[in-house]
Scaffold this motif. Structure first.
Motif, PDB file in Angstrom:
ATOM      1  N   ARG A  59       0.702  -1.273  -0.131  1.00 18.08           N
ATOM      2  CA  ARG A  59       0.026   0.139   0.127  1.00 18.08           C
ATOM      3  C   ARG A  59       0.795   1.039  -0.100  1.00 18.08           C
ATOM      4  NH1 ARG A  59      -3.035   3.537  -1.726  1.00 18.08           N
ATOM      5  NH2 ARG A  59      -4.177   4.959  -0.340  1.00 18.08           N
ATOM      6  N   LYS A  60       1.880   1.232   1.029  1.00 18.44           N
ATOM      7  CA  LYS A  60       2.877   2.647   0.851  1.00 18.44           C
ATOM      8  C   LYS A  60       3.558   2.820  -0.579  1.00 18.44           C
ATOM      9  CE  LYS A  60       7.187   4.003   2.702  1.00 18.44           C
ATOM     10  NZ  LYS A  60       8.332   3.856   3.250  1.00 18.44           N
ATOM     11  N   ALA A  61       3.889   1.468  -1.232  1.00 13.69           N
ATOM     12  CA  ALA A  61       4.431   1.789  -2.445  1.00 13.69           C
ATOM     13  C   ALA A  61       3.298   2.305  -3.631  1.00 13.69           C
ATOM     14  CB  ALA A  61       4.891   0.496  -3.194  1.00 13.69           C
ATOM     15  N   SER A  62       2.128   1.803  -3.417  1.00 10.72           N
ATOM     16  CA  SER A  62       0.974   2.034  -4.306  1.00 10.72           C
ATOM     17  C   SER A  62       0.715   3.722  -3.794  1.00 10.72           C
ATOM     18  CB  SER A  62      -0.285   1.270  -4.156  1.00 10.72           C
ATOM     19  OG  SER A  62      -1.350   1.901  -4.595  1.00 10.72           O
ATOM     20  N   PHE A  63       0.613   4.147  -2.735  1.00  8.34           N
ATOM     21  CA  PHE A  63       0.504   5.579  -2.375  1.00  8.34           C
ATOM     22  C   PHE A  63       1.356   6.490  -3.089  1.00  8.34           C
ATOM     23  CE2 PHE A  63       1.131   9.260   0.375  1.00  8.34           C
ATOM     24  CZ  PHE A  63       0.205   9.896   0.044  1.00  8.34           C
ATOM     25  N   GLU A  64       2.743   5.912  -2.888  1.00 11.62           N
ATOM     26  CA  GLU A  64       3.964   6.728  -3.406  1.00 11.62           C
ATOM     27  C   GLU A  64       4.040   7.028  -4.735  1.00 11.62           C
ATOM     28  OE1 GLU A  64       7.173   5.095  -1.138  1.00 11.62           O
ATOM     29  OE2 GLU A  64       6.732   6.539   0.695  1.00 11.62           O
ATOM     30  N   ARG A  65       3.548   6.075  -5.608  1.00  8.28           N
ATOM     31  CA  ARG A  65       3.327   5.820  -6.867  1.00  8.28           C
ATOM     32  C   ARG A  65       2.298   6.764  -7.364  1.00  8.28           C
ATOM     33  NH1 ARG A  65       4.337   0.545  -7.025  1.00  8.28           N
ATOM     34  NH2 ARG A  65       2.251  -0.047  -6.820  1.00  8.28           N
TER      35      ARG A  65
END
Length: 54
Positions: free
Chosen positions: A40-46
């Motif tokens: 989720r963190k990676a998705s948000f940052e993308r």
């Protein structure tokens, strides 16, 4: 930018955003595993990079 924090055996993804009124808000999302939180963190940052950091 988002961060991951462990609380009570669960993992939280914490991030800030600006609402429709221009006020800065903080959002906490809870996940059972660290792997889910990292995803989720990676998705948000993308998605925030695509928005120009908003």
């Amino acid at each position: 930018m988002a961060s991951i924090r462990e609380r009570n055996g669960k993992f939280n993804v914490i991030y800030s955003y600006t609402d429709a009124d221009g006020k800065r808000k903080q959002k906490w999302e809870t996940y059972a595993t660290k792997a889910e939180a990292k995803k989720r963190k990676a998705s948000f940052e993308r998605s925030s990079e695509e928005d120009g950091g908003r």
